[in-house]
Design a protein around this motif. Structure first.
Motif, PDB file in Angstrom:
ATOM      1  N   ALA A 131       0.854  15.649  -1.595  1.00 29.20           N
ATOM      2  CA  ALA A 131       0.372  14.349  -1.113  1.00 29.20           C
ATOM      3  C   ALA A 131       0.814  14.114   0.328  1.00 29.20           C
ATOM      4  O   ALA A 131       0.048  13.608   1.159  1.00 29.20           O
ATOM      5  N   GLY A 132       2.060  14.489   0.629  1.00 25.10           N
ATOM      6  CA  GLY A 132       2.550  14.357   1.994  1.00 25.10           C
ATOM      7  C   GLY A 132       1.780  15.240   2.956  1.00 25.10           C
ATOM      8  O   GLY A 132       1.444  14.842   4.074  1.00 25.10           O
ATOM      9  N   LEU A 133       1.473  16.450   2.516  1.00 22.39           N
ATOM     10  CA  LEU A 133       0.688  17.387   3.321  1.00 22.39           C
ATOM     11  C   LEU A 133      -0.679  16.792   3.633  1.00 22.39           C
ATOM     12  O   LEU A 133      -1.167  16.862   4.763  1.00 22.39           O
ATOM     13  N   LEU A 134      -1.295  16.174   2.631  1.00 24.46           N
ATOM     14  CA  LEU A 134      -2.620  15.572   2.802  1.00 24.46           C
ATOM     15  C   LEU A 134      -2.568  14.398   3.784  1.00 24.46           C
ATOM     16  O   LEU A 134      -3.464  14.246   4.632  1.00 24.46           O
ATOM     17  N   ALA A 135      -1.511  13.576   3.682  1.00 24.46           N
ATOM     18  CA  ALA A 135      -1.373  12.433   4.587  1.00 24.46           C
ATOM     19  C   ALA A 135      -1.211  12.900   6.035  1.00 24.46           C
ATOM     20  O   ALA A 135      -1.858  12.372   6.951  1.00 24.46           O
ATOM     21  N   PHE A 136      -0.374  13.899   6.249  1.00 22.52           N
ATOM     22  CA  PHE A 136      -0.189  14.413   7.609  1.00 22.52           C
ATOM     23  C   PHE A 136      -1.445  15.110   8.121  1.00 22.52           C
ATOM     24  O   PHE A 136      -1.757  15.046   9.311  1.00 22.52           O
ATOM     25  N   LEU A 137      -2.178  15.768   7.227  1.00 20.32           N
ATOM     26  CA  LEU A 137      -3.448  16.384   7.606  1.00 20.32           C
ATOM     27  C   LEU A 137      -4.406  15.329   8.151  1.00 20.32           C
ATOM     28  O   LEU A 137      -5.023  15.516   9.210  1.00 20.32           O
ATOM     29  N   ALA A 138      -4.515  14.218   7.427  1.00 25.77           N
ATOM     30  CA  ALA A 138      -5.391  13.124   7.876  1.00 25.77           C
ATOM     31  C   ALA A 138      -4.914  12.567   9.215  1.00 25.77           C
ATOM     32  O   ALA A 138      -5.730  12.223  10.085  1.00 25.77           O
ATOM     33  N   GLY A 139      -3.591  12.484   9.390  1.00 21.19           N
ATOM     34  CA  GLY A 139      -3.051  12.006  10.652  1.00 21.19           C
ATOM     35  C   GLY A 139      -3.406  12.918  11.817  1.00 21.19           C
ATOM     36  O   GLY A 139      -3.767  12.449  12.905  1.00 21.19           O
ATOM     37  N   HIS A 140      -3.326  14.211  11.595  1.00 24.53           N
ATOM     38  CA  HIS A 140      -3.683  15.167  12.650  1.00 24.53           C
ATOM     39  C   HIS A 140      -5.169  15.078  12.986  1.00 24.53           C
ATOM     40  O   HIS A 140      -5.556  15.225  14.155  1.00 24.53           O
ATOM     41  N   ILE A 141      -5.993  14.846  11.991  1.00 25.86           N
ATOM     42  CA  ILE A 141      -7.433  14.681  12.242  1.00 25.86           C
ATOM     43  C   ILE A 141      -7.672  13.462  13.130  1.00 25.86           C
ATOM     44  O   ILE A 141      -8.484  13.498  14.060  1.00 25.86           O
ATOM     45  N   CYS A 142      -6.935  12.380  12.867  1.00 30.34           N
ATOM     46  CA  CYS A 142      -7.045  11.181  13.709  1.00 30.34           C
ATOM     47  C   CYS A 142      -6.654  11.492  15.150  1.00 30.34           C
ATOM     48  O   CYS A 142      -7.327  11.069  16.099  1.00 30.34           O
ATOM     49  N   TYR A 143      -5.558  12.228  15.319  1.00 31.98           N
ATOM     50  CA  TYR A 143      -5.133  12.607  16.669  1.00 31.98           C
ATOM     51  C   TYR A 143      -6.188  13.470  17.349  1.00 31.98           C
ATOM     52  O   TYR A 143      -6.516  13.280  18.530  1.00 31.98           O
ATOM     53  N   MET A 144      -6.729  14.460  16.629  1.00 28.95           N
ATOM     54  CA  MET A 144      -7.698  15.370  17.231  1.00 28.95           C
ATOM     55  C   MET A 144      -8.951  14.633  17.690  1.00 28.95           C
ATOM     56  O   MET A 144      -9.459  14.878  18.787  1.00 28.95           O
ATOM     57  N   ILE A 145      -9.454  13.733  16.858  1.00 30.16           N
ATOM     58  CA  ILE A 145     -10.640  12.962  17.241  1.00 30.16           C
ATOM     59  C   ILE A 145     -10.353  12.131  18.486  1.00 30.16           C
ATOM     60  O   ILE A 145     -11.176  12.057  19.412  1.00 30.16           O
ATOM     61  N   SER A 146      -9.166  11.528  18.539  1.00 32.29           N
ATOM     62  CA  SER A 146      -8.793  10.718  19.703  1.00 32.29           C
ATOM     63  C   SER A 146      -8.721  11.566  20.965  1.00 32.29           C
ATOM     64  O   SER A 146      -9.202  11.151  22.034  1.00 32.29           O
ATOM     65  N   PHE A 147      -8.138  12.760  20.860  1.00 34.25           N
ATOM     66  CA  PHE A 147      -8.048  13.641  22.021  1.00 34.25           C
ATOM     67  C   PHE A 147      -9.433  14.074  22.498  1.00 34.25           C
ATOM     68  O   PHE A 147      -9.704  14.131  23.710  1.00 34.25           O
ATOM     69  N   ILE A 148     -10.325  14.383  21.559  1.00 34.58           N
ATOM     70  CA  ILE A 148     -11.678  14.802  21.932  1.00 34.58           C
ATOM     71  C   ILE A 148     -12.406  13.674  22.652  1.00 34.58           C
ATOM     72  O   ILE A 148     -13.065  13.888  23.679  1.00 34.58           O
ATOM     73  N   ARG A 149     -12.263  12.475  22.145  1.00 35.11           N
ATOM     74  CA  ARG A 149     -12.925  11.327  22.776  1.00 35.11           C
ATOM     75  C   ARG A 149     -12.470  11.149  24.225  1.00 35.11           C
ATOM     76  O   ARG A 149     -13.288  10.996  25.136  1.00 35.11           O
ATOM     77  N   VAL A 150     -11.152  11.179  24.431  1.00 36.13           N
ATOM     78  CA  VAL A 150     -10.622  10.996  25.783  1.00 36.13           C
ATOM     79  C   VAL A 150     -11.038  12.148  26.688  1.00 36.13           C
ATOM     80  O   VAL A 150     -11.392  11.946  27.858  1.00 36.13           O
ATOM     81  N   GLY A 151     -11.002  13.379  26.158  1.00 36.52           N
ATOM     82  CA  GLY A 151     -11.419  14.530  26.945  1.00 36.52           C
ATOM     83  C   GLY A 151     -12.860  14.427  27.395  1.00 36.52           C
ATOM     84  O   GLY A 151     -13.201  14.700  28.553  1.00 36.52           O
ATOM     85  N   LEU A 152     -13.735  14.004  26.488  1.00 35.93           N
ATOM     86  CA  LEU A 152     -15.150  13.853  26.835  1.00 35.93           C
ATOM     87  C   LEU A 152     -15.358  12.732  27.844  1.00 35.93           C
ATOM     88  O   LEU A 152     -16.145  12.864  28.785  1.00 35.93           O
ATOM     89  N   ASP A 153     -14.649  11.613  27.654  1.00 32.97           N
ATOM     90  CA  ASP A 153     -14.757  10.493  28.603  1.00 32.97           C
ATOM     91  C   ASP A 153     -14.302  10.915  29.988  1.00 32.97           C
ATOM     92  O   ASP A 153     -14.917  10.574  31.001  1.00 32.97           O
ATOM     93  N   SER A 154     -13.202  11.668  30.042  1.00 35.73           N
ATOM     94  CA  SER A 154     -12.680  12.125  31.328  1.00 35.73           C
ATOM     95  C   SER A 154     -13.639  13.099  31.992  1.00 35.73           C
ATOM     96  O   SER A 154     -13.882  13.038  33.205  1.00 35.73           O
ATOM     97  N   MET A 155     -14.204  13.997  31.202  1.00 33.76           N
ATOM     98  CA  MET A 155     -15.160  14.964  31.740  1.00 33.76           C
ATOM     99  C   MET A 155     -16.396  14.253  32.280  1.00 33.76           C
ATOM    100  O   MET A 155     -16.924  14.615  33.346  1.00 33.76           O
ATOM    101  N   ALA A 156     -16.843  13.228  31.571  1.00 31.72           N
ATOM    102  CA  ALA A 156     -18.006  12.471  32.010  1.00 31.72           C
ATOM    103  C   ALA A 156     -17.722  11.767  33.337  1.00 31.72           C
ATOM    104  O   ALA A 156     -18.567  11.740  34.241  1.00 31.72           O
ATOM    105  N   ALA A 157     -16.509  11.206  33.465  1.00 25.01           N
ATOM    106  CA  ALA A 157     -16.142  10.503  34.696  1.00 25.01           C
ATOM    107  C   ALA A 157     -16.025  11.463  35.870  1.00 25.01           C
ATOM    108  O   ALA A 157     -16.440  11.153  36.998  1.00 25.01           O
ATOM    109  N   GLN A 158     -15.469  12.646  35.630  1.00 28.46           N
ATOM    110  CA  GLN A 158     -15.257  13.617  36.700  1.00 28.46           C
ATOM    111  C   GLN A 158     -16.562  14.232  37.194  1.00 28.46           C
ATOM    112  O   GLN A 158     -16.663  14.659  38.339  1.00 28.46           O
TER     113      GLN A 158
END
Length: 255
Positions: free
Chosen positions: A82-109
């Motif tokens: 259960a702990g593994l699953l919770a941390f997995l979901a947390g990492h997915i949240c981080y990854m989506i956030s990083f992708i969003r910022v990366g795309l926004d930055s690329m669009a601005a540049q």
């Protein structure tokens, strides 16, 4: 990043609770550890909300999922999964956030020469690709276009970790552990991408992601290869606290 009296108070509370929890691990005080460990990520989330230039819900979700994971890992057996699953979901949240910022930055540049369509946000945020899926995937591929060598390094780490650990894993845990390891390394890879595309503000997040890998690798060794003493467990928690704090710090600085 916004600093005021209330945010300073909560940062001090977080720091004190972190030190107390580490002390509990050294002294093997399991009763107090069960009290202080689940408090840390919610306190860090409050610090983030109070200091962030722009609060991102997925970052809060990742920290609260970390709290759930911390709590579940206090148990044994099915609670580890259960702990593994919770941390997995947390990492997915981080990854989506990083992708969003990366795309926004690329669009601005590349404004004026590259059209990042609204479907990219859908591809990352709304889970509805629609008819423009190809365009969204092309933009995401462009985001990772100069990361081939870095990807090889991360893949090599996964292979090496697999060779070392796979012989010790129970059969039913092989797939869940590998999926989690992929997400763990994926978070670090995305933080690296974000650091390159969005600037130095994400250096702490990238360093934090490396601490996350160290912390979870130590857990894997402790659980599946050889159980260690209280000092080793304290080091697991210390590297984990550093990891989450550095990642959160970057997101607090992010505009």
């Amino acid at each position: 990043m916004k600093i005021n009296l209330i945010s300073i108070i909560f940062m001090v509370i977080f720091a004190v609770c972190s030190v107390v929890d580490l002390y509990c691990l050294i002294k093997e005080d399991k009763k107090k550890n069960k009290i202080f460990k689940p408090m840390l990520m919610p306190l860090l989330a409050v610090c983030y909300v109070l200091t962030a230039n722009q609060v991102k819900p997925l970052v809060i979700a990742a920290l609260l999922l970390g709290c759930a994971g911390d709590t579940f890992l206090l148990g044994e057996g099915i609670w580890f999964a259960a702990g593994l699953l919770a941390f997995l979901a947390g990492h997915i949240c981080y990854m989506i956030s990083f992708i969003r910022v990366g795309l926004d930055s690329m669009a601005a540049q590349t404004s004026g020469t590259l059209q990042i369509t609204s479907t990219v946000a859908q591809a990352v945020g709304s889970h509805t690709l629609g008819a423009s899926k190809t365009a969204g995937m092309a933009d995401i591929a462009l985001l990772f276009s100069d990361m081939k060598f870095t990807a090889v390094i991360y893949i090599s780490f996964l292979i090496l970790a697999g060779i070392i650990v796979i012989r010790k894993l129970p059969g039913k845990m092989i797939l869940p552990v590998y999926i989690y390891a992929l997400a763990l390394v994926g978070t670090s890879f995305m933080a690296n991408v974000c650091m390159r595309k969005a600037g130095n503000v994400f250096i702490p997040a990238f360093v934090g992601s490396l601490f996350f890998i160290v912390s979870d690798s130590m857990i894997g060794i402790d659980v599946f290869i050889k159980e260690h003493g209280h000092t080793y467990k304290m080091m697991i928690m210390l590297t984990y606290i550093i990891a989450q704090t550095l990642i959160t710090f970057s997101w607090a600085l992010c505009k």
